[in-house]
Each structure stands twice: as C-alpha cells, then as structure tokens.
Design a protein around this motif. Sequence first.
Motif, PDB file in Angstrom:
ATOM      1  N   CYS A   6       1.624  -3.947   3.616  1.00 52.12           N
ATOM      2  CA  CYS A   6       0.799  -3.935   2.408  1.00 52.12           C
ATOM      3  C   CYS A   6       1.573  -4.585   1.264  1.00 52.12           C
ATOM      4  O   CYS A   6       2.730  -4.258   1.019  1.00 52.12           O
ATOM      5  CB  CYS A   6       0.405  -2.510   2.042  1.00 52.12           C
ATOM      6  N   GLY A   7       0.914  -5.491   0.538  1.00 51.87           N
ATOM      7  CA  GLY A   7       1.617  -6.279  -0.471  1.00 51.87           C
ATOM      8  C   GLY A   7       1.935  -5.547  -1.752  1.00 51.87           C
ATOM      9  O   GLY A   7       2.864  -5.924  -2.473  1.00 51.87           O
ATOM     10  N   MET A   8       1.153  -4.512  -2.087  1.00 50.66           N
ATOM     11  CA  MET A   8       1.395  -3.786  -3.333  1.00 50.66           C
ATOM     12  C   MET A   8       1.131  -2.299  -3.131  1.00 50.66           C
ATOM     13  O   MET A   8       0.109  -1.913  -2.564  1.00 50.66           O
ATOM     14  CB  MET A   8       0.498  -4.309  -4.464  1.00 50.66           C
ATOM     15  N   ILE A   9       2.061  -1.487  -3.591  1.00 48.28           N
ATOM     16  CA  ILE A   9       1.921  -0.032  -3.575  1.00 48.28           C
ATOM     17  C   ILE A   9       1.923   0.453  -5.010  1.00 48.28           C
ATOM     18  O   ILE A   9       2.843   0.158  -5.779  1.00 48.28           O
ATOM     19  CB  ILE A   9       3.055   0.638  -2.776  1.00 48.28           C
ATOM     20  N   VAL A  10       0.877   1.182  -5.378  1.00 48.81           N
ATOM     21  CA  VAL A  10       0.733   1.702  -6.740  1.00 48.81           C
ATOM     22  C   VAL A  10       0.768   3.221  -6.676  1.00 48.81           C
ATOM     23  O   VAL A  10      -0.015   3.835  -5.954  1.00 48.81           O
ATOM     24  CB  VAL A  10      -0.575   1.223  -7.390  1.00 48.81           C
ATOM     25  N   GLU A 216      -7.616  -5.240  -0.590  1.00 47.33           N
ATOM     26  CA  GLU A 216      -7.538  -4.630   0.742  1.00 47.33           C
ATOM     27  C   GLU A 216      -6.093  -4.475   1.211  1.00 47.33           C
ATOM     28  O   GLU A 216      -5.806  -3.714   2.134  1.00 47.33           O
ATOM     29  CB  GLU A 216      -8.306  -5.471   1.766  1.00 47.33           C
ATOM     30  N   ASN A 217      -5.185  -5.211   0.556  1.00 45.64           N
ATOM     31  CA  ASN A 217      -3.777  -5.207   0.945  1.00 45.64           C
ATOM     32  C   ASN A 217      -2.939  -4.344   0.006  1.00 45.64           C
ATOM     33  O   ASN A 217      -1.751  -4.594  -0.191  1.00 45.64           O
ATOM     34  CB  ASN A 217      -3.254  -6.651   0.951  1.00 45.64           C
ATOM     35  N   THR A 218      -3.584  -3.319  -0.575  1.00 45.15           N
ATOM     36  CA  THR A 218      -2.889  -2.441  -1.508  1.00 45.15           C
ATOM     37  C   THR A 218      -2.947  -0.989  -1.033  1.00 45.15           C
ATOM     38  O   THR A 218      -3.826  -0.598  -0.268  1.00 45.15           O
ATOM     39  CB  THR A 218      -3.509  -2.512  -2.917  1.00 45.15           C
ATOM     40  N   VAL A 219      -1.986  -0.210  -1.539  1.00 44.77           N
ATOM     41  CA  VAL A 219      -1.956   1.234  -1.301  1.00 44.77           C
ATOM     42  C   VAL A 219      -1.933   1.922  -2.656  1.00 44.77           C
ATOM     43  O   VAL A 219      -1.194   1.517  -3.560  1.00 44.77           O
ATOM     44  CB  VAL A 219      -0.700   1.657  -0.502  1.00 44.77           C
ATOM     45  N   GLY A 220      -2.763   2.956  -2.828  1.00 42.36           N
ATOM     46  CA  GLY A 220      -2.757   3.761  -4.042  1.00 42.36           C
ATOM     47  C   GLY A 220      -2.422   5.198  -3.696  1.00 42.36           C
ATOM     48  O   GLY A 220      -2.985   5.751  -2.747  1.00 42.36           O
ATOM     49  N   ALA A 234      -8.146   1.276  -3.819  1.00 39.20           N
ATOM     50  CA  ALA A 234      -7.093   0.656  -3.018  1.00 39.20           C
ATOM     51  C   ALA A 234      -7.532   0.457  -1.575  1.00 39.20           C
ATOM     52  O   ALA A 234      -8.431   1.140  -1.081  1.00 39.20           O
ATOM     53  CB  ALA A 234      -5.840   1.534  -3.065  1.00 39.20           C
ATOM     54  N   GLY A 235      -6.862  -0.473  -0.918  1.00 34.37           N
ATOM     55  CA  GLY A 235      -7.150  -0.678   0.497  1.00 34.37           C
ATOM     56  C   GLY A 235      -6.888   0.577   1.302  1.00 34.37           C
ATOM     57  O   GLY A 235      -7.653   0.946   2.198  1.00 34.37           O
ATOM     58  N   ILE A 236      -5.804   1.260   0.981  1.00 34.78           N
ATOM     59  CA  ILE A 236      -5.463   2.539   1.612  1.00 34.78           C
ATOM     60  C   ILE A 236      -5.199   3.546   0.502  1.00 34.78           C
ATOM     61  O   ILE A 236      -4.276   3.388  -0.293  1.00 34.78           O
ATOM     62  CB  ILE A 236      -4.217   2.419   2.511  1.00 34.78           C
ATOM     63  N   GLY A 237      -6.018   4.573   0.436  1.00 29.18           N
ATOM     64  CA  GLY A 237      -5.843   5.622  -0.553  1.00 29.18           C
ATOM     65  C   GLY A 237      -5.087   6.791   0.040  1.00 29.18           C
ATOM     66  O   GLY A 237      -5.448   7.303   1.102  1.00 29.18           O
ATOM     67  N   VAL A 238      -4.026   7.213  -0.644  1.00 30.37           N
ATOM     68  CA  VAL A 238      -3.131   8.241  -0.110  1.00 30.37           C
ATOM     69  C   VAL A 238      -3.047   9.422  -1.074  1.00 30.37           C
ATOM     70  O   VAL A 238      -2.901   9.242  -2.289  1.00 30.37           O
ATOM     71  CB  VAL A 238      -1.721   7.664   0.124  1.00 30.37           C
ATOM     72  N   ALA A 239      -3.105  10.627  -0.533  1.00 35.44           N
ATOM     73  CA  ALA A 239      -2.859  11.846  -1.295  1.00 35.44           C
ATOM     74  C   ALA A 239      -1.537  12.450  -0.841  1.00 35.44           C
ATOM     75  O   ALA A 239      -1.296  12.564   0.367  1.00 35.44           O
ATOM     76  CB  ALA A 239      -3.988  12.853  -1.081  1.00 35.44           C
ATOM     77  N   VAL A 240      -0.686  12.803  -1.787  1.00 37.04           N
ATOM     78  CA  VAL A 240       0.558  13.471  -1.413  1.00 37.04           C
ATOM     79  C   VAL A 240       0.233  14.895  -0.961  1.00 37.04           C
ATOM     80  O   VAL A 240      -0.852  15.417  -1.213  1.00 37.04           O
ATOM     81  CB  VAL A 240       1.564  13.478  -2.584  1.00 37.04           C
ATOM     82  N   GLY A 241       1.190  15.534  -0.300  1.00 37.72           N
ATOM     83  CA  GLY A 241       0.931  16.832   0.306  1.00 37.72           C
ATOM     84  C   GLY A 241       0.552  17.923  -0.667  1.00 37.72           C
ATOM     85  O   GLY A 241      -0.128  18.891  -0.299  1.00 37.72           O
ATOM     86  N   ASN A 242       0.984  17.800  -1.928  1.00 37.50           N
ATOM     87  CA  ASN A 242       0.666  18.788  -2.953  1.00 37.50           C
ATOM     88  C   ASN A 242      -0.573  18.440  -3.764  1.00 37.50           C
ATOM     89  O   ASN A 242      -0.862  19.078  -4.778  1.00 37.50           O
ATOM     90  CB  ASN A 242       1.854  18.946  -3.914  1.00 37.50           C
ATOM     91  N   ALA A 265       8.537   7.914  -0.160  1.00 33.91           N
ATOM     92  CA  ALA A 265       9.308   7.336   0.947  1.00 33.91           C
ATOM     93  C   ALA A 265       8.516   7.412   2.243  1.00 33.91           C
ATOM     94  O   ALA A 265       8.544   6.471   3.061  1.00 33.91           O
ATOM     95  CB  ALA A 265      10.640   8.068   1.092  1.00 33.91           C
ATOM     96  N   GLU A 266       7.802   8.509   2.444  1.00 34.15           N
ATOM     97  CA  GLU A 266       6.953   8.636   3.637  1.00 34.15           C
ATOM     98  C   GLU A 266       5.878   7.555   3.662  1.00 34.15           C
ATOM     99  O   GLU A 266       5.630   6.928   4.699  1.00 34.15           O
ATOM    100  CB  GLU A 266       6.293  10.017   3.669  1.00 34.15           C
ATOM    101  N   VAL A 267       5.248   7.320   2.514  1.00 37.21           N
ATOM    102  CA  VAL A 267       4.179   6.315   2.433  1.00 37.21           C
ATOM    103  C   VAL A 267       4.726   4.915   2.685  1.00 37.21           C
ATOM    104  O   VAL A 267       4.121   4.106   3.411  1.00 37.21           O
ATOM    105  CB  VAL A 267       3.476   6.379   1.062  1.00 37.21           C
ATOM    106  N   ILE A 268       5.865   4.610   2.085  1.00 36.31           N
ATOM    107  CA  ILE A 268       6.459   3.278   2.269  1.00 36.31           C
ATOM    108  C   ILE A 268       6.831   3.062   3.733  1.00 36.31           C
ATOM    109  O   ILE A 268       6.599   1.987   4.290  1.00 36.31           O
ATOM    110  CB  ILE A 268       7.674   3.095   1.349  1.00 36.31           C
ATOM    111  N   GLU A 269       7.392   4.066   4.344  1.00 40.50           N
ATOM    112  CA  GLU A 269       7.762   3.953   5.767  1.00 40.50           C
ATOM    113  C   GLU A 269       6.527   3.740   6.645  1.00 40.50           C
ATOM    114  O   GLU A 269       6.554   2.946   7.592  1.00 40.50           O
ATOM    115  CB  GLU A 269       8.493   5.216   6.222  1.00 40.50           C
ATOM    116  N   LYS A 270       5.426   4.395   6.304  1.00 42.81           N
ATOM    117  CA  LYS A 270       4.226   4.320   7.137  1.00 42.81           C
ATOM    118  C   LYS A 270       3.415   3.042   6.897  1.00 42.81           C
ATOM    119  O   LYS A 270       2.915   2.427   7.839  1.00 42.81           O
ATOM    120  CB  LYS A 270       3.335   5.539   6.898  1.00 42.81           C
ATOM    121  N   PHE A 271       3.293   2.624   5.633  1.00 40.81           N
ATOM    122  CA  PHE A 271       2.381   1.524   5.297  1.00 40.81           C
ATOM    123  C   PHE A 271       3.062   0.291   4.715  1.00 40.81           C
ATOM    124  O   PHE A 271       2.458  -0.777   4.639  1.00 40.81           O
ATOM    125  CB  PHE A 271       1.328   1.995   4.299  1.00 40.81           C
TER     126      PHE A 271
END
Length: 276
Positions: A6-10, A216-220, A234-242, A265-271
Amino acid sequence: MKSINCGMIVSDFDGTLVQKDGRVSEKNIAAINDYIAAGGIFVISTGRVPAGILPQAKKMGLKGLISCCQGTIILDIETERVVFEDRLSFEASLAACRKMEEMGLHIHAYDLWEYYCNMDDEYLEYYERVTGTKAKLITDKRMSDFIEEKKLSAYKLLTMLDPKDNARVLKELSEAGLPNSAVTKSSAYLVEVVNPNCSKGSAIKLLAKHYGIAIENTVGIGDNFNDITMIETAGIGVAVGNAEEELKARAKYVCKSTNEQSAIAEVIEKFGFLKD
C-alpha cells in the motif's frame, strides 16, 4: 530492500498511534521508518490543532504533510505552510458557540495557531497537559461575544465533558439544527463541531491526490467515531484493538493489538509491504 504494497498509510494519533503516557513506542517508530525508507508515505490525521501535533510529528522525524483539526487543516510539517484549510463560517461558529453556552458546556474555539477556552477548570488543565498547548482564557465575557467581536471563523469548536454525558451532548448538538456544521466525537471526553465539508475522509482523499496515490492503495487507521469517514474512504480501513465497537464493525481489518501494544507496527507488517 522491501517492496511497498500500500502506497500510503494514514493514522489517527490519540488512541491509535500514541500510548496513554504520551509516547509513540519504539516498535511503532521503527516500523514507520522501515515503511518510509522503502518508499511508503506515512501521514498522521488528527483532531489536534497544529500546535498540538507538529512537535510530536517532528520528534518522530516525519516529513511531508499532516492533517489537523478533523481534516480542516493540512500543512507541511517542516515549513508549517498551510496547503489546505476550510473553516466553519463565522455564522456557524457563533451559532454553535451559543448553543454550547446554552447547554452550560466547557468550550474551545480554534484558530490556526491559537485556541480560546471559556472555563479554567480540570478539563482545560488535562487538555493542555496532554497536547502541550496553552489556551487563551475568555472569562471576562461570554465566548459567543468574543467570537462576535473577533468575527472568528473557527476551524472547529469543541467541548470537553464527562464520558457519561458524551452520548447526550452528541445527540443534542447533532439535532440542534446548527447551520453548515457537522458534529462528531474524537474520544469519550470530546464532542466537536466542524465544517461539514471536512472530515478525515475528505483529508485522505486530498492526501492521496497530493501524493499521486490511488485511494484504493491507501490504508486508514483509527479508534473512534471521527475516524469512521477515514476508514470507509481508504482502500483498507483498519480499527486498532482498543477502538470503539462501531468503528470495528465498519473496518475491513481489526488489529489484534491496541495502541498500547504498537498496533501501527502490526498494520505496517500486514499491509505495508509485499510478501515474499
């Protein structure tokens, strides 16, 4: 060298990237640096004002753009030059402030480098300590009178409150018919009024366009109600565990780790990188 996926992580900041003690973990910083070194773009998108987030971003060694005040301000970290802004109108600022006063609320009104508060209380002390900023107190007159005299078009208005009152205040402000305004919350203690044309979702679109990256090449990544537009855009929407359950329900991926456990760090490793 690793290859970028993914080209950009926000990422949101409070409750997502930073820990309760105000530190960004070494594990998160190392992962972010690896991602940037491989060619990725990492951006913070926060509800904080520039003065409350720029020192943190600089301490992390970040460069490029940063999104502040729920997407109403985007600026360059190194030069502090504003590249996008969209305030509440003066009329909307005044109407929202008057409604908050009617409700007896603790109020913050935000300009670019300064913010104003109507109560010198424990909420303000906590906010100033966490954000490393200092409010200008308006206690000799009503905040609405100050806004009217200054003709202030605020970037946002915010109230700090007891978490048990959050849902009630959010509902009452949302249903108050405030002109040209949107109401959101960024934590259990905060309810905010912003320009309806701005959100973390609109910000990630602007950031993607600026960097020439397909949305589509982004993570939020986020943790709270105000992050919903970002994770849905975002292309991939992520919620942290909390994260709040509503955010988790809308996310494409929910982290196993929390902000206290280096979720970024978990998100970067995965995506962040292509797998071998």
